[in-house]
Scaffold this motif. Structure first.
Motif, PDB file in Angstrom:
ATOM      1  N   PHE B  22       0.838  -1.199   0.000  1.00 40.04           N
ATOM      2  CA  PHE B  22       0.000   0.000   0.000  1.00 40.04           C
ATOM      3  C   PHE B  22       0.877   1.255   0.000  1.00 40.04           C
ATOM      4  O   PHE B  22       1.625   1.490   0.943  1.00 40.04           O
ATOM      5  CB  PHE B  22      -0.900  -0.003   1.237  1.00 40.04           C
ATOM      6  N   ASP B  24       0.749   5.017   0.254  1.00 39.78           N
ATOM      7  CA  ASP B  24      -0.072   6.182   0.597  1.00 39.78           C
ATOM      8  C   ASP B  24       0.813   7.243   1.251  1.00 39.78           C
ATOM      9  O   ASP B  24       2.047   7.149   1.195  1.00 39.78           O
ATOM     10  CB  ASP B  24      -1.243   5.769   1.509  1.00 39.78           C
ATOM     11  N   TYR B  55      -2.350  -0.743  -3.790  1.00 37.67           N
ATOM     12  CA  TYR B  55      -3.051   0.524  -3.589  1.00 37.67           C
ATOM     13  C   TYR B  55      -2.090   1.692  -3.801  1.00 37.67           C
ATOM     14  O   TYR B  55      -0.923   1.612  -3.407  1.00 37.67           O
ATOM     15  CB  TYR B  55      -3.603   0.575  -2.161  1.00 37.67           C
ATOM     16  N   ILE B  56      -2.595   2.755  -4.407  1.00 32.61           N
ATOM     17  CA  ILE B  56      -1.777   3.972  -4.528  1.00 32.61           C
ATOM     18  C   ILE B  56      -2.676   5.200  -4.375  1.00 32.61           C
ATOM     19  O   ILE B  56      -3.809   5.221  -4.864  1.00 32.61           O
ATOM     20  CB  ILE B  56      -1.015   4.001  -5.872  1.00 32.61           C
ATOM     21  N   SER B  57      -2.181   6.197  -3.659  1.00 31.61           N
ATOM     22  CA  SER B  57      -2.900   7.473  -3.571  1.00 31.61           C
ATOM     23  C   SER B  57      -2.009   8.559  -4.182  1.00 31.61           C
ATOM     24  O   SER B  57      -0.874   8.291  -4.580  1.00 31.61           O
ATOM     25  CB  SER B  57      -3.233   7.806  -2.117  1.00 31.61           C
ATOM     26  N   SER B  58      -2.510   9.778  -4.213  1.00 29.52           N
ATOM     27  CA  SER B  58      -1.754  10.849  -4.885  1.00 29.52           C
ATOM     28  C   SER B  58      -0.422  11.112  -4.191  1.00 29.52           C
ATOM     29  O   SER B  58       0.523  11.591  -4.824  1.00 29.52           O
ATOM     30  CB  SER B  58      -2.584  12.127  -4.972  1.00 29.52           C
ATOM     31  N   LYS B  86      -6.294  -1.725 -11.615  1.00 32.10           N
ATOM     32  CA  LYS B  86      -6.790  -0.831 -10.568  1.00 32.10           C
ATOM     33  C   LYS B  86      -5.816   0.333 -10.327  1.00 32.10           C
ATOM     34  O   LYS B  86      -6.222   1.478 -10.112  1.00 32.10           O
ATOM     35  CB  LYS B  86      -6.920  -1.688  -9.294  1.00 32.10           C
ATOM     36  N   VAL B  90      -5.861   4.851 -11.611  1.00 34.12           N
ATOM     37  CA  VAL B  90      -5.536   6.055 -10.841  1.00 34.12           C
ATOM     38  C   VAL B  90      -4.522   6.916 -11.621  1.00 34.12           C
ATOM     39  O   VAL B  90      -4.674   8.135 -11.731  1.00 34.12           O
ATOM     40  CB  VAL B  90      -4.976   5.700  -9.446  1.00 34.12           C
TER      41      VAL B  90
END
Lengths: 158, 125
Positions: B22, B24, B55-58, B86, B90
């Protein structure tokens, strides 16, 4: 359950808690019948909103709270992220042209752009030092105009 | 608790980072450190393999933005590969495919460097 359809989480403003927030929101969205793709969008949008709080609202004070409220209605999921920090002007960080923005190799504001892209409705209410909120809505089936579906038929549809 | 791990493999002048878990705002500094190490060592030809990223966020995307300029100024590049759909979605939402070369397989990305001599690759898409 019927009379209370809002789930609340109050958690210290720290990056290590982002995972707990994502799990909290994902579980509710998944149980409500959203597709895995939508669950992914919802958890990312909430992560971005909470990351903004951790990074900017409290000047690094990790004791201050983030409040996450998730409300389930027959046609939508509404998530409200609240902080009591210094707030910001959402218009000032709005990205109008992402290609142009990226060409300048800038980074700030991507989270807010993502939230807008991922959710059906996004609204900010800013009262610095008192209460800053971002309210995000995701509709079942993706469009507000669609007729309401029961939870079971929602699942069947996905 | 789920976490984030980075493995690095150097092959000639190309370094490949394998990122897992993950990514983040909490774990992004780890990736930042790994990229900083490569830059400090003068290794500017970088492939990042996303196959095990969940998972990756900005915050994670921002790390790549933070290094791309330096790396390209030094005739290198950060090329991305093996992206789960997925994760790609993003990147795509944010228009990152305009800036980064994204390959299905890490070997394609590595070979792109091999074929690029010492010049930078700008339009290998």
């Amino acid at each position: 359950m019927e009379q209370e359809n809002t789930y609340r989480l109050r958690i210290p403003s720290r990056t290590e808690n982002l995972e707990i927030i994502r799990e909290f929101v994902s579980k509710i969205a998944r149980n409500a019948g959203f597709s895995e793709e939508d669950v992914g969008k919802i958890q990312l949008a909430v992560d971005e909103a909470c990351t903004n709080v951790v990074k900017h609202a409290y000047d690094g004070d990790t004791q201050k709270p983030i409040d996450v409220a998730v409300r389930l209605d027959y046609d939508r999921l509404t998530i409200v992220v609240t902080d009591e920090g210094k707030g910001f002007d959402p218009k000032a960080v709005e990205i109008s042209d992402i290609a142009e923005y990226l060409a300048e190799l800038r980074v700030g504001g991507l989270g807010i752009y993502l939230i807008r892209s991922l959710m059906d409705e996004v609204e900010y209410s800013i009262q610095p030092g008192v209460r800053n909120q971002v309210r995000m809505v995701k509709y079942f089936g993706g469009s507000p105009e669609r007729p309401p579906l029961s939870p079971r038929s929602r699942r069947a549809q996905k | 608790m789920s976490g984030f791990e980075i493995r690095r493999k150097d092959d000639g002048c190309v370094s490949t980072l394998y990122i897992k878990g993950f990514l983040d705002a909490h774990t992004a500094p780890q990736l930042e450190r790994s990229l900083q190490e490569l830059v400090n060592e003068g290794r500017f030809r970088i492939v990042v393999n996303f196959s095990e990223l969940s998972y990756i966020s900005s915050a994670g995307l921002g790390v790549f933005m933070g290094f791309i300029e330096t790396v390209r100024k030094n005739q290198g590049d950060i090329k991305l590969s093996n992206m789960p759909p997925k994760i790609y979605r993003v990147f795509d939402l944010l228009g990152f495919p305009l800036i980064y070369e994204i390959y299905e397989d890490e070997r394609q990305a590595q070979e792109k460097f091999a074929g690029s001599g010492t010049s930078s690759v700008e339009d290998g898409r």
